[in-house]
Design a protein around this motif. Sequence first.
Motif, mmCIF file in Angstrom:
data_model
loop_
_atom_site.group_PDB
_atom_site.id
_atom_site.type_symbol
_atom_site.label_atom_id
_atom_site.label_comp_id
_atom_site.label_asym_id
_atom_site.label_seq_id
_atom_site.Cartn_x
_atom_site.Cartn_y
_atom_site.Cartn_z
ATOM 1 N N TRP A 122 -37.122 30.721 23.297
ATOM 2 C CA TRP A 122 -36.395 30.381 22.164
ATOM 3 C C TRP A 122 -37.376 30.046 21.157
ATOM 4 C CZ3 TRP A 122 -31.144 28.731 22.635
ATOM 5 C CH2 TRP A 122 -30.449 29.139 24.039
ATOM 6 N N LYS A 123 -36.665 30.149 20.135
ATOM 7 C CA LYS A 123 -37.530 29.956 18.690
ATOM 8 C C LYS A 123 -36.525 29.401 17.939
ATOM 9 C CE LYS A 123 -40.598 31.622 15.336
ATOM 10 N NZ LYS A 123 -41.431 32.760 14.727
ATOM 11 N N GLU A 124 -36.940 28.086 17.366
ATOM 12 C CA GLU A 124 -35.952 27.410 16.353
ATOM 13 C C GLU A 124 -34.639 27.474 16.723
ATOM 14 O OE1 GLU A 124 -37.401 25.483 14.135
ATOM 15 O OE2 GLU A 124 -39.429 26.406 14.314
ATOM 16 N N GLY A 125 -34.201 27.146 18.234
ATOM 17 C CA GLY A 125 -32.984 27.009 18.564
ATOM 18 C C GLY A 125 -32.032 28.274 18.786
ATOM 19 N N VAL A 126 -32.599 29.475 18.836
ATOM 20 C CA VAL A 126 -32.021 30.566 18.957
ATOM 21 C C VAL A 126 -32.990 31.541 19.883
ATOM 22 C CG1 VAL A 126 -30.831 30.917 16.975
ATOM 23 C CG2 VAL A 126 -32.978 31.659 16.788
ATOM 24 N N HIS A 127 -32.465 32.341 20.773
ATOM 25 C CA HIS A 127 -33.042 33.457 21.356
ATOM 26 C C HIS A 127 -34.021 34.142 20.748
ATOM 27 C CE1 HIS A 127 -28.825 33.495 23.523
ATOM 28 N NE2 HIS A 127 -29.556 32.416 23.501
ATOM 29 N N LYS A 146 -34.205 38.673 18.690
ATOM 30 C CA LYS A 146 -34.773 38.341 17.647
ATOM 31 C C LYS A 146 -33.560 37.395 16.707
ATOM 32 C CE LYS A 146 -37.172 39.619 13.453
ATOM 33 N NZ LYS A 146 -37.810 41.151 12.505
ATOM 34 N N GLY A 147 -33.640 36.264 16.352
ATOM 35 C CA GLY A 147 -32.758 35.577 15.548
ATOM 36 C C GLY A 147 -31.631 35.535 16.449
ATOM 37 N N GLY A 148 -31.658 35.347 17.901
ATOM 38 C CA GLY A 148 -30.499 35.080 18.517
ATOM 39 C C GLY A 148 -29.672 36.433 19.149
ATOM 40 N N ILE A 149 -30.087 37.740 18.521
ATOM 41 C CA ILE A 149 -29.458 38.805 18.521
ATOM 42 C C ILE A 149 -30.420 39.872 19.411
ATOM 43 C CG2 ILE A 149 -28.334 40.843 17.454
ATOM 44 C CD1 ILE A 149 -27.768 38.824 15.247
ATOM 45 N N GLY A 154 -34.953 46.938 25.182
ATOM 46 C CA GLY A 154 -34.265 46.104 26.252
ATOM 47 C C GLY A 154 -33.294 47.196 27.017
ATOM 48 N N ILE A 155 -33.014 46.388 28.225
ATOM 49 C CA ILE A 155 -32.091 47.087 29.191
ATOM 50 C C ILE A 155 -30.697 46.470 29.281
ATOM 51 C CG2 ILE A 155 -31.974 47.684 31.664
ATOM 52 C CD1 ILE A 155 -35.112 47.961 31.514
ATOM 53 N N MET A 156 -29.565 47.060 29.329
ATOM 54 C CA MET A 156 -28.180 46.762 29.483
ATOM 55 C C MET A 156 -27.689 47.286 30.731
ATOM 56 S SD MET A 156 -25.999 44.504 27.645
ATOM 57 C CE MET A 156 -24.254 43.972 27.821
ATOM 58 N N LYS A 157 -26.926 46.356 31.522
ATOM 59 C CA LYS A 157 -26.244 47.073 32.761
ATOM 60 C C LYS A 157 -24.894 46.248 32.544
ATOM 61 C CE LYS A 157 -25.768 47.358 37.743
ATOM 62 N NZ LYS A 157 -26.325 46.806 39.013
ATOM 63 N N TRP A 158 -23.999 47.248 32.520
ATOM 64 C CA TRP A 158 -22.500 46.903 32.450
ATOM 65 C C TRP A 158 -22.020 46.693 33.880
ATOM 66 C CZ3 TRP A 158 -24.758 49.851 28.714
ATOM 67 C CH2 TRP A 158 -24.629 49.429 27.439
ATOM 68 N N SER A 167 -34.049 51.097 22.600
ATOM 69 C CA SER A 167 -33.981 50.410 21.533
ATOM 70 C C SER A 167 -32.644 49.635 20.795
ATOM 71 C CB SER A 167 -34.718 51.150 20.373
ATOM 72 O OG SER A 167 -35.772 51.453 20.727
ATOM 73 N N TRP A 168 -32.678 48.486 20.508
ATOM 74 C CA TRP A 168 -31.732 47.623 19.824
ATOM 75 C C TRP A 168 -32.181 47.002 18.640
ATOM 76 C CZ3 TRP A 168 -27.148 46.711 23.052
ATOM 77 C CH2 TRP A 168 -27.260 47.169 24.446
ATOM 78 N N SER A 169 -31.113 47.013 17.778
ATOM 79 C CA SER A 169 -31.110 46.206 16.434
ATOM 80 C C SER A 169 -29.831 45.713 16.042
ATOM 81 C CB SER A 169 -31.435 47.441 15.350
ATOM 82 O OG SER A 169 -31.743 46.867 14.043
ATOM 83 N N ASN A 170 -29.786 44.413 15.724
ATOM 84 C CA ASN A 170 -28.558 43.543 15.340
ATOM 85 C C ASN A 170 -27.530 43.810 16.651
ATOM 86 O OD1 ASN A 170 -29.707 42.589 12.931
ATOM 87 N ND2 ASN A 170 -29.242 44.637 11.956
#
Length: 736
Positions: A122-127, A146-149, A154-158, A167-170
Amino acid sequence: MVGLRQLFLEENERINKKILSNGDVYVGDFKGELPHGKGKYLWSDGTVYDGEWKGGKMTGKGHISWAAGAKYEGEFSGSYLHGFGTFTRPDGSEYRGSWRMNIQHGLGTKLYSNLDVYEGCWKEGVHEGNGRYSWSNGNVYVGNWKGGIMNGRGIMKWISGDIFDGSWSNGLRHGSGVYRFADGGFYFGTWTKGLKDGKGTYYPAGTRHPSLKRWCRSLGYDGIPSSFQSHDASTLNLVEVEAQRTSIRRSVSELSGSGSLSGSGRELIPNNDLSSALSHVSDDVHSVVLDSDRIAYEREYIQGVLIKEKIITAERSRKTKHKNKFHVEEGKSNSWMNIFQSRQSYYLMLNLQLGIRYTVGKITPVPMREVRPSDFGERARIRMYFPKKGSQLTPPHYSIDFYWKDYCPMVFRNLREMFKLDAAEYMMSICGDDGLTELASPGKSGSLFYLSHDDRFVIKTLNKAELKSLLRMLPKYYCHVGKHENTLITKFFGVHRIKLRGGRKVRFVVMGNMFCTELRIHRRYDLKGSSHGRYTDKDKIKEGTTLKDLDLDYEFHMDKLLRESLFKQLHLDSKFLESQNIIDYSLLLGLHFRAPEQLKGLILVTHEPSSVNTAPGPHIRGSTLRAFSVGEREVDLLLPGTARLRVQLGVNMPAQASHKLLQDEGDSTEVELFEVYDVVLYMGVIDILQEYNARKKAENAYKSFKFDPVTISVVEPKLYAQRFINFLQKVFPEPP
């Protein structure tokens, strides 16, 4: 005895109890007039703190309960939640981890009221940083935030079993990645804002295609992946994405019969598109069916829409196996050289950052003034020695000892000001902690290329002749870009030299990256107006390959005024280069295609500064352009559902790209079929430092045809400029 004890306790309570004028009550230890030690404080609104005090402030371990129902148990400092503790809200959500001045900061775990769970930084209250988020529905993401987003790798499993690693962005898939479907299929490609965008390769479930094995090895998998496991969220290396091996084999009839591929996240593929993709193997359908476990599909997407697909098959033969083995061994032998070269490149990158930070920091405080002839001279240099241990003027560093030279520092300081580039942003972009990325050389020059972490700047190594050419033309270049703010010629922000021990000299130029855009660049072309050797072998075309003149099979139709502005500046720029005896320059053209299904296309609207980003980019500083179709007013480009962009020369320029598909000739009729796309164009004039080498090549060519080489320096630049403009006029034809 009992009565005496009770009297003592009551007296002690009276002494350690203090009622404040506002109705608050404190019971506990004091030091002087201030609470100190252990004590209990009751606020008039019902909030209660029970714990340690120091100098009148909550400090140490304690427990606080608010009247609204929230509570915290853990460490305090200066009456702040500070250290490690557990905070519980009335809705049932709970955070257990590190705090800094009442804000979640550091490592921590939060259970949300909807039963979602986040574990990580966490940084300043967000992920912020590495973390693992588990949704209550079973979906899991492990990676960077970054900034809670979700942002970065990263890796996502549904819950369906699909997995994305990339890669992820926003919060959206953005950049390169691997998508593994629940049935065991794979897609390796690129994404833009959550949609497949660009070229990629799809491997159906059960495939044993050799290229899939190579992909898996490059990603660190042991063979073909077979399961998904995740452990500590603090690092991505502890997350393994694997796909179950399956014996399912699909025939061509199975693939083409349904018109779609089942599974979460898959696109619908029309039957006719799939049929056309398979047509080139229609004569050998039987062999494909028998060898379907070695089939892969090369695909190309535009904003999630599949526009091209072709089958890639792998032959089973001993010859192929021996060849592959040979290539693997060859790669191993080269890897040591690559490691050595990458180490040298890493040192150069560090040296470059140290030098730029030093010289920009030194020249920026100097009062702004007009440049003088002496600012372009041989003495207009900043020289400095950077020993590894540091000196009175330089900091210690982790690179090797080197000598630094900065050419014409006042001139380039003024150019950066002219291009409206902030000195602090410039240093942070190039010299920040995120570092530089080394790129593969797109040409035959053998130059090294670096890209800043925010994609704003490109740094290229120069040979001695190119450096001399740049310094020679610098006074005229300074005047030209100052007079013509819409110039398409490359922006230069600094020229530097590093001298290593042993005498090796490496020269660099810092340029603006004209493809630092809000939109994805789907095609890149380097156009010189020549046909000699100006094509690219189709087998060598990859994602991001820069194509050449003969590879371009589009015409671009633009608004009348936009085209006039373009060619007015192209004539001015080519005249300038002609006056400097520069030839062999190019127009670097980038294309962003809009998906054919997006029927609304591109819309030009009246410019509104408050609705678009008007900050000058590293590749453009010109004025907003006017369009004939909007009453000759300044315009913005509206992309329905995507963005609103300011239209400038060479940036965000809309056009229609037409591509001739077929021409049938009959006895008396002729039919032409065209494919038309809406595109957004990005362009600039590059390679303007090739004076010496290019003239030498032209001289040899003229000699071979018995021309007088003495006249070359006078005639050739003019002829080159004419050929360059004539070619571009065909690429961008005049509207009817």
